[in-house]
Design a protein around this motif. Sequence first.
Motif, PDB file in Angstrom:
ATOM      1  N   PRO A  99      -3.112  -3.648   5.455  1.00 21.78           N
ATOM      2  CA  PRO A  99      -1.839  -3.833   5.358  1.00 21.78           C
ATOM      3  C   PRO A  99      -0.867  -2.571   5.815  1.00 21.78           C
ATOM      4  O   PRO A  99      -1.262  -1.504   5.667  1.00 21.78           O
ATOM      5  N   PRO A 100       0.454  -2.679   5.931  1.00 20.42           N
ATOM      6  CA  PRO A 100       1.227  -1.787   6.333  1.00 20.42           C
ATOM      7  C   PRO A 100       1.511  -0.768   4.956  1.00 20.42           C
ATOM      8  O   PRO A 100       1.263  -1.087   3.862  1.00 20.42           O
ATOM      9  N   ALA A 101       2.040   0.578   5.129  1.00 27.58           N
ATOM     10  CA  ALA A 101       2.418   1.275   4.113  1.00 27.58           C
ATOM     11  C   ALA A 101       3.248   0.833   3.236  1.00 27.58           C
ATOM     12  O   ALA A 101       4.203   0.087   3.427  1.00 27.58           O
ATOM     13  N   GLY A 102       3.008   0.985   1.759  1.00 29.35           N
ATOM     14  CA  GLY A 102       3.587   0.211   1.005  1.00 29.35           C
ATOM     15  C   GLY A 102       3.472  -1.155   0.583  1.00 29.35           C
ATOM     16  O   GLY A 102       4.280  -1.824  -0.106  1.00 29.35           O
ATOM     17  N   ARG A 103       2.764  -1.805   1.288  1.00 29.80           N
ATOM     18  CA  ARG A 103       2.261  -3.192   1.148  1.00 29.80           C
ATOM     19  C   ARG A 103       0.971  -3.102   0.630  1.00 29.80           C
ATOM     20  O   ARG A 103       0.155  -4.638   0.829  1.00 29.80           O
TER      21      ARG A 103
ATOM     22  N   ILE B 237      -3.256   3.063  -4.643  1.00 29.56           N
ATOM     23  CA  ILE B 237      -2.831   1.824  -3.993  1.00 29.56           C
ATOM     24  C   ILE B 237      -1.471   1.625  -4.026  1.00 29.56           C
ATOM     25  O   ILE B 237      -0.769   1.593  -4.982  1.00 29.56           O
ATOM     26  N   ASP B 238      -0.675   1.916  -2.944  1.00 24.48           N
ATOM     27  CA  ASP B 238       0.786   1.943  -2.556  1.00 24.48           C
ATOM     28  C   ASP B 238       1.329   0.510  -2.383  1.00 24.48           C
ATOM     29  O   ASP B 238       0.943   0.170  -1.189  1.00 24.48           O
ATOM     30  N   ASP B 239       1.751  -0.146  -3.314  1.00 21.67           N
ATOM     31  CA  ASP B 239       2.556  -1.247  -3.036  1.00 21.67           C
ATOM     32  C   ASP B 239       4.011  -1.397  -3.602  1.00 21.67           C
ATOM     33  O   ASP B 239       4.301  -2.098  -4.269  1.00 21.67           O
ATOM     34  N   ALA B 240       4.625  -0.256  -3.214  1.00 24.78           N
ATOM     35  CA  ALA B 240       5.831   0.141  -3.812  1.00 24.78           C
ATOM     36  C   ALA B 240       7.213  -0.388  -3.066  1.00 24.78           C
ATOM     37  O   ALA B 240       8.176  -0.128  -3.370  1.00 24.78           O
ATOM     38  N   PHE B 241       6.931  -1.459  -2.265  1.00 24.90           N
ATOM     39  CA  PHE B 241       8.140  -1.740  -1.338  1.00 24.90           C
ATOM     40  C   PHE B 241       8.795  -2.999  -1.997  1.00 24.90           C
ATOM     41  O   PHE B 241       9.860  -3.142  -2.021  1.00 24.90           O
ATOM     42  N   ASN B 242       8.049  -3.990  -2.811  1.00 25.95           N
ATOM     43  CA  ASN B 242       8.751  -5.102  -3.043  1.00 25.95           C
ATOM     44  C   ASN B 242       7.793  -5.764  -4.475  1.00 25.95           C
ATOM     45  O   ASN B 242       6.620  -5.382  -4.519  1.00 25.95           O
ATOM     46  N   ALA B 243       8.298  -6.393  -5.280  1.00 24.02           N
ATOM     47  CA  ALA B 243       7.583  -7.052  -6.299  1.00 24.02           C
ATOM     48  C   ALA B 243       8.418  -8.374  -6.818  1.00 24.02           C
ATOM     49  O   ALA B 243       9.601  -8.324  -7.106  1.00 24.02           O
ATOM     50  N   ASN B 244       7.630  -9.340  -7.319  1.00 24.18           N
ATOM     51  CA  ASN B 244       8.037 -10.359  -8.011  1.00 24.18           C
ATOM     52  C   ASN B 244       6.890 -10.681  -8.821  1.00 24.18           C
ATOM     53  O   ASN B 244       5.657 -10.328  -8.725  1.00 24.18           O
ATOM     54  N   PRO B 245       6.846 -11.822  -9.886  1.00 21.91           N
ATOM     55  CA  PRO B 245       5.585 -11.926 -10.617  1.00 21.91           C
ATOM     56  C   PRO B 245       4.303 -12.172  -9.722  1.00 21.91           C
ATOM     57  O   PRO B 245       3.424 -11.988 -10.220  1.00 21.91           O
ATOM     58  N   ALA B 246       4.759 -13.274  -8.868  1.00 20.65           N
ATOM     59  CA  ALA B 246       3.415 -13.584  -7.888  1.00 20.65           C
ATOM     60  C   ALA B 246       2.791 -12.311  -7.346  1.00 20.65           C
ATOM     61  O   ALA B 246       1.620 -12.249  -7.427  1.00 20.65           O
ATOM     62  N   SER B 247       3.553 -11.560  -6.654  1.00 22.32           N
ATOM     63  CA  SER B 247       3.154 -10.163  -5.909  1.00 22.32           C
ATOM     64  C   SER B 247       2.539  -9.315  -7.005  1.00 22.32           C
ATOM     65  O   SER B 247       1.624  -8.603  -6.661  1.00 22.32           O
ATOM     66  N   MET B 248       3.054  -9.162  -7.847  1.00 26.15           N
ATOM     67  CA  MET B 248       2.676  -8.080  -9.055  1.00 26.15           C
ATOM     68  C   MET B 248       1.405  -8.540  -9.443  1.00 26.15           C
ATOM     69  O   MET B 248       0.327  -7.818  -9.991  1.00 26.15           O
TER      70      MET B 248
END
Length: 478
Positions: A314-318, A338-349
Amino acid sequence: MTLWTASEAAQATGGRVTGDWTATGVSIDTRTLQPGDLFVALKAARDGHDFVAQALEQEAAAALVAHIPEGVAKDAPLLIVRDVQAALEALGVAGRARLRGRVIAVTGSVGKTSTKEMLRDVLGAQGHVHAAEASYNNHWGVPLTLARMPADTDFAVIEIGMNHPGEIAPLARMARPHVALITTVAPAHLEAFENIEGIAYEKASIFEGLEPDGVAILNADVATAPILREVAQRHAGRVLSFGWSRTAHHRLLSVDLHENSTVARARAWRTPLVYKIAVPGRHFALGALAVLAVVRVLGLDRAVAMADLATWSPPAGRGTRERLVLDTAEDGMSIDLIDDAFNANPASMEAALDVLAVSHPRDDVGRVARGRRIAILGDMLELGETEGVLHAALADLSAMQAVHEVHCVGPRMRALWKALPWEKRGRRVDRAEDLAQEAHRLVDAGDVVLVKGSKGSRVSLVVAALRRAGRKMEEDVA
């Protein structure tokens, strides 16, 4: 290669040109503008007209403006229109009209950017691909992507997003996709909708833009799948589905998560599929199956596509994973981020926590004898009245049982912090800046650290602080 001549751009927008120029690209930001770009003076946080002189100094081919800005010569290369946003949209429509290839449009509450990037890589091995940059998926991002599209593109991948009702359909009609894909429907932007069904209808409006006999591809697993299918059947020549559901045309059978990869088994109609992705994540396996459905619809080589998926990340932040060295003097003195700092909602969390849960910390390398799984979680925004309940519910996820410590960032994350058992409670702060200042003290060699939150929670500051701490310690040792 010439993208727009002055006469073509004037004809597309109904504007008046000064000078005879040709543009090789289109830009809305002087920070990323390249020589030869047509600079579009949009009004956003600041008025783009204030940067026209700078853009021309940086060798922009011309500027798209509503008036001649102060300090700009009357004979400067310009395209003068009544409304810059409307002109950009018109340029996008013209770019789409001259395209000889096929368009794939992607939307969804979760995974649209990652799926778009998968499509970029997979289709790129079988033709000339043009895809949206970053998350250019809104009222200016979609026309900008179309305006930048070379006429000889084989496959255009357009990402379409929304924050409020009525945003997706106009963008879909502008893109006129041959294939429209909905990754999933989940509680995101709930504050703008009465319920999840409202979100489903908004997502399904992407099918309104389909070309005649276009194909709709939808997630069969979501509770709102009947809504998606109902709308799709009104607009699509064919409707396909993907997911775990027994009714799905492309059906997942199993997903095995490994430290640095995902292996999935699936069935496409009667054809068995086995594919690998170079990153852990059940959600990535599902996105990849949707990509394979697109590949099938386009009549491309599925075996080649699966081979390309095996190297995709995945791209950076994803959800990107990287190792940060804390001390070069000793082996193993590092953390996995694990950099997943771009977006969040219950499903992606939930998906991100699943990845953290299957990770393998390393023992006996740091101050703490056992390596830990650490989650640094920022607020999930735009969830409406149920935001407190949705944040607290993260504590009950099965993946949370494998997490050793959770640090919470933002006022909404207070609900999660209170719902956690005391032994999992880490730091709780209202501002990401406060946690960033002490980020290096929260981790130890051997830890696996997930950072995730909505962009507005600014948890990317914590990611940056961890990266700086790693580099700083390297420099100090050196």
